[in-house]
Design a protein around this motif. Structure first.
Motif, PDB file in Angstrom:
ATOM      1  N   PRO A   1      -8.756   1.584   3.343  1.00  0.00           N
ATOM      2  CA  PRO A   1      -7.662   1.542   2.372  1.00  0.00           C
ATOM      3  C   PRO A   1      -8.057   2.197   1.055  1.00  0.00           C
ATOM      4  O   PRO A   1      -9.226   2.470   0.814  1.00  0.00           O
TER       5      PRO A   1
ATOM      6  N   VAL B   1       0.857  -1.185   0.000  1.00  0.00           N
ATOM      7  CA  VAL B   1       0.000   0.000   0.000  1.00  0.00           C
ATOM      8  C   VAL B   1       0.896   1.239   0.000  1.00  0.00           C
ATOM      9  O   VAL B   1       2.085   1.154   0.258  1.00  0.00           O
TER      10      VAL B   1
ATOM     11  N   ARG C   1      -5.470  -4.960   1.937  1.00  0.00           N
ATOM     12  CA  ARG C   1      -6.504  -3.946   2.157  1.00  0.00           C
ATOM     13  C   ARG C   1      -7.534  -4.405   3.195  1.00  0.00           C
ATOM     14  O   ARG C   1      -8.200  -3.584   3.807  1.00  0.00           O
TER      15      ARG C   1
END
Ligand code: ASP
Length: 578
Positions: free
Chosen positions: A545, A230, A539
């Motif tokens: 997210p 991420v 996520r």
């Protein structure tokens, strides 16, 4: 008025006969010719409400209009269910509430998806994340994460580490990704960078005499996203002065043991084994070996030096996997396709199948070569012949692929491993300029301190990674605390003296004013939760997210700004957003 006297998960046989009030969400409603059943859910569980029109006509009237995810408050007596209606699959399955009073506290518009629906499109889930988060799995993941972070904080504080917050608006910090930049209104034309990690700042807390620092820090890395990556990651960031590797490793091991014990009820063995990078690379073709299964890479470079098979004879390294299975031609072709995707030119094989040797290359191989490979019946030997690095990459990836495909991995097992003695530098793109493997503040090991610049490709760093079941959960290093040594490393990385001053002048100045030796580590909280929860999607261990394109489908961030805001910042867009 009290909203509730009990939680939905409290409804057990011991409470039968008591009048209780519950509040929560309608998870399911069923009309049974007069009787209405509603599963009422809160964060602790689900309890069945029964509404009987004869006893509670008003409530029954109301109940017909209730839809999934309405918020309700219900009061009544907790009663035992008749034996044939007991639901053993439900912790509260022996009881139900005979509702006397019912109130719709809050309504819901029709739902974009049902909470128990499988395979809902992820964008839709992210768009309505508040609903998605009500699902059991996400409730469990987010709670698990909070439980883990709580344990981390307690362990760090008990060990005397001080939680120090560092700025989000800062300067570029080199962790190898692109920076997120933020324009400054007060300093037109200038930009902050969001920290890729608090690396330099935590080092400065050591120069400042705090001795032991930690932070649950958010780090920003503008990278292309994958399932396990991420842009906004959270890490446990740690630094200590007068560092002692044994103490640091023991602290981390104790913390992991406590997390696994308290969150999963699993005792893990400490201390964790250690392995030098060179060994991990040699045996597993990886810097983060999954040691839950064997299938190690074997070396055949020496025995094939004079091979009649030119591909072997000419390659820098010839290495192979000994796979406990005989593959068909079709299967081998598929494996070769994969190997090519990973960069191999081909995939040579020997299949030892019922006393027969199937292989297009066998005719080129001498008795001595075949004897050296020592293939046994029922095995397939898969070869990569190329540079050392490429054979590692291909066989390392193939090993993981086959481990999964052949069911060699015990998915429920956790193996912890420290990998250390990493190389200090690598060449960008294989032959470009030198870059730091960890980051440029990592110190060379003692034996390389004086001479790392003479042979940068071989120099080792005092750096370590923590690997759990093939996942890199974090890493750290001992740092350079001598300004001269730091400048020498910058020199090697081709940073001109002016650039060194502009980018890292404040660090060099600090190191020149009484810097204690120091070192630390950072562990990815998101990945740790993933491993702990057995959750393949990063996520799904993060409350809010962004999707793979870096967009938040819920709020539509990133969004446009007004012309006025741009003017204030002195920014003109080359192209207006689409
Ligand atoms: N700053 C490093 C990272 O974020 C960790 C460390 O060296 O402590 O990966």
């Amino acid at each position: 008025m009290t909203w509730r006297t009990h939680m939905c998960g409290d409804a057990r046989a011991e409470l039968v006969g008591e009048s209780i009030t519950l509040a929560g969400w309608a998870a399911r409603r069923r009309d049974h010719g007069g009787l209405v059943f509603i599963d009422l859910r809160d964060r602790t569980g689900v309890t069945q409400l029964v509404i009987n029109p004869e006893h509670a006509p008003e409530a029954a009237e109301l109940a017909h209009g209730i839809r999934n995810e309405f918020v309700l408050r219900a009061a009544g007596k907790l009663v035992a269910r008749s034996p044939e209606t007991v639901n053993p699959a439900m912790p509260t399955g022996e009881v139900e509430v005979a509702v006397e009073q019912l109130e719709i506290v809050s309504r819901s518009t029709p739902l974009p998806f049902q909470l128990d629906e499988e395979n809902v499109d992820e964008t839709l889930r992210l768009r309505y994340r508040w609903l998605d988060l009500r699902r059991d799995k996400l409730q469990r993941n987010i709670r698990l994460r909070a439980q883990m972070v709580g344990i981390i904080r307690r362990e760090m504080e008990e060990a005397g580490f001080l939680d120090i917050q560092t700025p989000i608006l800062f300067k570029p910090t080199p962790e190898g990704a692109r920076d997120f930049v933020v324009p400054s209104r007060l300093q037109p034309g200038r930009f902050y960078a969001l920290p890729q990690s608090p690396q330099i700042l935590k080092q400065l807390t050591m120069v400042a005499g705090f001795d032991r620092y930690y932070q649950i820090a958010i780090c920003f890395r503008d990278e292309d996203l994958r399932a396990d990556r991420v842009q906004e990651l959270t890490q446990l960031d740690v630094e200590m002065s007068f560092p002692d590797q044994e103490l640091l490793f023991a602290l981390m091991e104790r913390m992991f043991a406590r997390i696994w014990r308290e969150c999963l009820g699993i005792e893990i063995e400490t201390p964790f084994p250690r392995m030098a990078f060179a060994e991990a690379d040699r045996r597993f073709g990886s810097d983060k070996p999954d040691t839950r299964f064997a299938l190690e890479v074997e070396d055949a470079t020496e025995p094939t030096r004079g091979s009649q098979f030119g591909v072997f004879a000419g390659a820098e390294a010839v290495r192979f996997l000994r796979v406990p299975k005989t593959f068909s031609r079709g299967e081998l072709a598929k494996l070769e396709e994969l190997a090519k995707e990973w960069g191999a030119k081909g995939l040579a094989y020997l299949v030892y199948d019922g006393g027969e040797l199937r292989s297009p290359i066998a005719k080129f191989l001498s008795e001595e070569e075949l004897a050296a490979f020592a293939g046994r019946d029922g095995e397939t030997l898969l070869f990569a012949a190329d540079t050392w690095e490429l054979t590692s990459r291909v066989l390392g990836a193939l090993r993981l692929h086959l481990g999964r495909q052949l069911g060699l991995i015990d998915e429920g097992a956790f193996t912890f491993l420290w990998v250390n003695d990493f190389p200090m530098f690598e060449r960008e793109g294989g032959d470009g300029r030198w870059t730091a493997v960890h980051h440029p503040f990592t110190r060379p090991t003692g034996e390389w301190q004086e001479r790392f610049a003479d042979d940068p490709g071989s120099a080792l760093a005092h750096a370590y990674d923590l690997i759990v079941s093939g996942n890199e959960l974090g890493g750290g290093s001992f740092r350079i605390h001598e300004p001269e040594l730091q400048s020498k490393v910058f020199d090697l990385l081709d940073l001109m003296p002016e650039e060194q001053r502009a980018k890292f002048g404040f660090l060099l100045d600090a190191l020149a004013m009484g810097a204690p030796p120091h070192g630390g580590i950072a562990l990815g909280i998101d990945r740790m939760t993933m491993v702990l929860a057995g959750e393949p999607n990063l996520r799904d261990v993060i409350a809010f997210p962004k999707n793979q394109a870096g967009v938040d489908p819920m709020s539509s961030a990133p969004s446009e700004v007004t012309q006025e805001q741009l003017d204030e910042l002195g920014i003109r867009l080359i192209e207006p957003p689409a």
